[in-house]
Write a protein that holds these residues in place. Structure first.
Motif, PDB file in Angstrom:
ATOM      1  N   TYR A  97       0.836  -1.189   0.000  1.00  0.00           N
ATOM      2  CA  TYR A  97       0.000   0.000   0.000  1.00  0.00           C
ATOM      3  C   TYR A  97       0.875   1.245   0.000  1.00  0.00           C
ATOM      4  N   ASP A  98       0.428   2.270  -0.673  1.00  0.00           N
ATOM      5  CA  ASP A  98       1.108   3.557  -0.611  1.00  0.00           C
ATOM      6  C   ASP A  98       1.075   4.065   0.824  1.00  0.00           C
ATOM      7  N   ARG A  99       2.137   4.705   1.263  1.00  0.00           N
ATOM      8  CA  ARG A  99       2.224   5.157   2.658  1.00  0.00           C
ATOM      9  C   ARG A  99       1.028   6.014   3.062  1.00  0.00           C
ATOM     10  N   GLU A 110      -8.889 -11.782   3.751  1.00  0.00           N
ATOM     11  CA  GLU A 110      -8.948 -11.576   2.304  1.00  0.00           C
ATOM     12  C   GLU A 110      -8.404 -10.214   1.903  1.00  0.00           C
ATOM     13  N   GLN A 111      -8.352  -9.286   2.835  1.00  0.00           N
ATOM     14  CA  GLN A 111      -7.896  -7.928   2.528  1.00  0.00           C
ATOM     15  C   GLN A 111      -6.412  -7.711   2.831  1.00  0.00           C
ATOM     16  N   MET A 112      -5.714  -8.742   3.258  1.00  0.00           N
ATOM     17  CA  MET A 112      -4.289  -8.582   3.546  1.00  0.00           C
ATOM     18  C   MET A 112      -3.452  -9.296   2.489  1.00  0.00           C
ATOM     19  N   ARG A 113      -2.218  -8.911   2.390  1.00  0.00           N
ATOM     20  CA  ARG A 113      -1.318  -9.570   1.458  1.00  0.00           C
ATOM     21  C   ARG A 113      -1.096 -11.007   1.923  1.00  0.00           C
ATOM     22  N   PRO A 114      -1.293 -12.005   1.047  1.00  0.00           N
ATOM     23  CA  PRO A 114      -1.206 -13.409   1.476  1.00  0.00           C
ATOM     24  C   PRO A 114       0.135 -13.776   2.106  1.00  0.00           C
TER      25      PRO A 114
END
Length: 419
Positions: A97-99, A110-114
């Motif tokens: 994600y951009d800072r 499901e909304q996080m980086r695997p």
């Protein structure tokens, strides 16, 4: 997914493959559900999807409130355990994600980086970042297992600690990781005898790092100036298990006031490491347990030279009335050189003053997947900040010191998972 050199061909680079001594894992939902005795399946840590009612993070204190199903509010995945309701948040897994897009908000798996919770995806993200191997601190248990220390049912808490360690060794750092993930285990902090037994149990299967609190009295536990921790420290010294202390492992992040914004605490996160290191240097423990090693994760290193200088002055001039004459027989800076490791991911100032710290006492990290992480540019940042150092010094900082401290193979892999 973005690709770059993998560990197989990355040795062509002038910058060594990174061994990160401070990354993080977000525990999958089944860690305790699959490992606790059946009678505890409904009382041990478990995931519930529920709305957020409110959440604040001020004065170093994180206060989320879970709503009931049907309530309005953003849905997130929450760990539920006794009276604790702890949501997964974007700060737990912010990479990608951009800072300016990173907010204090609840999320679902499901909304996080695997790569935050899945071994295969983690290795792929390590490849992107020029990282060969990584040691990972926990999320739900908190950085040294405070979650279980605060539990009312200590018998269940002990089972939870052991279950986490089994998952860490057998699955997170298991065959799928090919030796690239390095185990870091927890102890039952409320009982030094049980803690010593858990250190030895894990050392028998090749574990060489255990999490501990930077300032135990903040958790209502004895300080390192007492003899209470001696069974645990003896076990660590005898097995070559490094005591790893992460910022925040005292459940009290540095701050200045109850209404100070998180930016204040983020600027001074090193402070607890600073206080903790002085505790250890003035405790006499390094002389009582010559094999003992400690490391400070995410504390950075730029503050170390002055603290060592000041500690030496106090020891030399004030030890008679300072309460250390009978137990600290050598200058603190000498004890530091033999027993203490500072860890950093972005500290150009500290690297410019490396001679005052010692190249053998510094370790590199990436802090994946937290908001401070240098992923996926840890190599580029390292090259920029270490460009003035000799190649052999860079090699020591980026991987050599970690190999020696954590008992890795010459190739930088954890022996227990490299089979």
């Amino acid at each position: 997914m973005e690709t770059t050199k993998t560990p197989a061909d990355a040795h062509d680079s002038a910058f060594p493959l990174i061994i990160s001594v401070d990354d993080h894992t977000v525990e999958p939902p089944d860690v305790w559900r699959d490992r606790l005795p059946r009678r505890h399946r409904d009382t041990g840590p478990r995931i519930v999807r529920a709305p957020l009612k409110e959440m604040t993070f001020l004065g170093g204190r994180f206060k989320p409130v879970m709503g009931d199903l049907g309530d309005e509010g953003p849905l997130g995945d929450w760990w539920v355990y006794e009276d604790l309701r702890r949501p997964l948040t974007r700060l737990d897994t912010a990479v990608g994600y951009d800072r300016d897009e990173i907010r204090l908000e609840v999320i679902t798996y499901e909304q996080m980086r695997p790569g935050s919770y899945d071994v295969g995806h983690r290795l792929a993200d390590m490849d992107v970042n020029h990282v060969q191997s990584a040691l990972c601190f926990p999320t739900f248990p908190r950085f040294c297992g405070q979650t279980f220390t605060e539990a009312a049912d200590r018998d269940l808490a002990l089972l939870c600690v052991r279950a986490y360690n089994d998952w860490m060794v057998e699955e997170w750092c298991g065959p799928e990781a090919h030796g690239r993930l390095i185990p870091l285990t927890l102890i039952p902090l409320w009982d030094a005898g049980l803690a010593a037994a858990e250190v030895r149990r894990n050392a028998e299967r090749g574990v060489r790092a255990v999490a501990f609190s930077e300032i135990p009295p903040h958790l209502g536990l004895p300080s390192v100036h007492t003899d209470d921790w001696d069974p645990f420290l003896a076990a660590c010294a005898e097995t070559g298990t490094v005591v790893a202390m992460h910022i925040g492992s005292s459940s009290r992040m540095p701050s200045t006031s109850k209404d100070a914004p998180p930016a204040v605490g983020s600027t001074i996160t090193f402070a607890n490491c600073c206080f903790s290191m002085v505790d250890w240097l003035m405790s006499g423990k390094f002389e009582r347990f010559p094999g003992l090693k400690v490391m400070y994760a995410e504390g950075q290193i730029g503050w170390i030279p002055y603290i060592l200088e000041r500690a030496d002055v106090v020891w030399e001039e004030n030890r008679g009335w300072g309460g250390v004459a009978g137990k600290v027989h050598r200058p603190p800076s000498e004890l530091f050189a033999e027993h203490v490791y500072g860890c950093f991911f972005d500290d150009a100032f500290g690297l410019r003053n490396l001679d005052a710290i010692g190249a053998g006492n510094v370790l590199y990290e990436t802090d994946y997947p937290h908001s401070d992480s240098t992923w996926p540019k840890s190599r580029e940042i390292g090259e920029a900040q270490m460009g003035h150092l000799a190649p052999d010094v860079v090699e020591r900082i980026v991987r050599g010191n970690a190999i020696g401290l954590l008992g890795l193979t010459d190739d930088g892999l954890w022996p227990g998972g490299a089979r």
